[in-house]
Design an enzyme around this catalytic site. Sequence first.
Site, PDB file in Angstrom:
ATOM      1  N   LYS A 268      19.095  -4.456 -18.945  1.00  0.00           N
ATOM      2  CA  LYS A 268      18.710  -3.074 -19.267  1.00  0.00           C
ATOM      3  C   LYS A 268      19.852  -2.413 -20.049  1.00  0.00           C
ATOM      4  O   LYS A 268      20.994  -2.362 -19.581  1.00  0.00           O
ATOM      5  CB  LYS A 268      18.437  -2.331 -17.963  1.00  0.00           C
ATOM      6  CG  LYS A 268      17.577  -1.099 -18.100  1.00  0.00           C
ATOM      7  CD  LYS A 268      17.211  -0.577 -16.713  1.00  0.00           C
ATOM      8  CE  LYS A 268      16.423   0.692 -16.767  1.00  0.00           C
ATOM      9  NZ  LYS A 268      16.251   1.291 -15.443  1.00  0.00           N
TER      10      LYS A 268
HETATM   11  C1  E4P Z   1      13.780   3.753 -15.366  1.00  0.00           C
HETATM   12  O1  E4P Z   1      13.913   2.560 -15.413  1.00  0.00           O
HETATM   13  C2  E4P Z   1      14.544   4.637 -14.476  1.00  0.00           C
HETATM   14  O2  E4P Z   1      15.114   3.841 -13.464  1.00  0.00           O
HETATM   15  C3  E4P Z   1      13.713   5.651 -13.765  1.00  0.00           C
HETATM   16  O3  E4P Z   1      12.337   5.468 -13.972  1.00  0.00           O
HETATM   17  C4  E4P Z   1      14.189   7.050 -13.853  1.00  0.00           C
HETATM   18  O4  E4P Z   1      13.352   7.847 -13.047  1.00  0.00           O
HETATM   19  P1  E4P Z   1      13.771   9.305 -12.578  1.00  0.00           P
HETATM   20  O5  E4P Z   1      13.645  10.236 -13.746  1.00  0.00           O
HETATM   21  O6  E4P Z   1      12.789   9.636 -11.488  1.00  0.00           O
HETATM   22  O7  E4P Z   1      15.191   9.217 -12.098  1.00  0.00           O
END
Ligand code: E4P
Length: 217
Positions: free
Chosen positions: A87
Amino acid sequence: MKFFIDTANLEEIAEAQALGVLDGVTTNPSLMAKEGITGADNILNHYKKICDIVEGDVSAEVIATDFEGMVKQGEELAALNPQIVVKLPMIADGVKACKYFSDKGIKTNVTLVFSVGQALLAAKAGATYVSPFLGRLDDISTDGLHLISEIRQVYDNYGFETQILSASVRHTMHVINCAKIGSDVMTGPLSSITGLLKHPLTDSGLAKFLEDYKKGN
Ligand code: E4P
């Protein structure tokens, strides 16, 4: 649409896996910290535990923000398990690293995407997944689902194979609307998946069936 769970909590991952509908896991440094997982070795070990629970892709985020650092960390993460997806943040070096990994056949997830232009760059760099954060756009009075539909249109125009991974999903309506738009994947908390089960007519209907069965037996 694939269902990913957005957590580093092993119990929640196991619960979603046991339901039989889980296709993968996404994590981020904040989710790791929430579970008290700190230090490089503990974090790597935690990714291994997650991979042991699920069968699908597991996104593991780099911390470095420079190309060389991202490549080093991404290679270390990818070596943990074939399920690992590296990622990478949507910054210039993240795009370069995405191209580097996609050329090597290593799966990538470009994260922190908030515009169609960013999603286009991720696709051109060969990303396996692109993660537009719809909940965080909704948080600032911007239509997150509209972004997902625009990315869908652009990717379909050119046949990009990058999968739209709708991230920052917060609740069941986000999941349902992502499915209507044609998002390839959604990632959200366990409640956004188990919430789909609920309907009062299912509960009352089942109670009546069981009551009637007892009457006849
Ligand atoms: C994406 O991969 C992130 O981990 C995540 O979806 C962020 O979500 P949030 O805005 O609820 O922190």
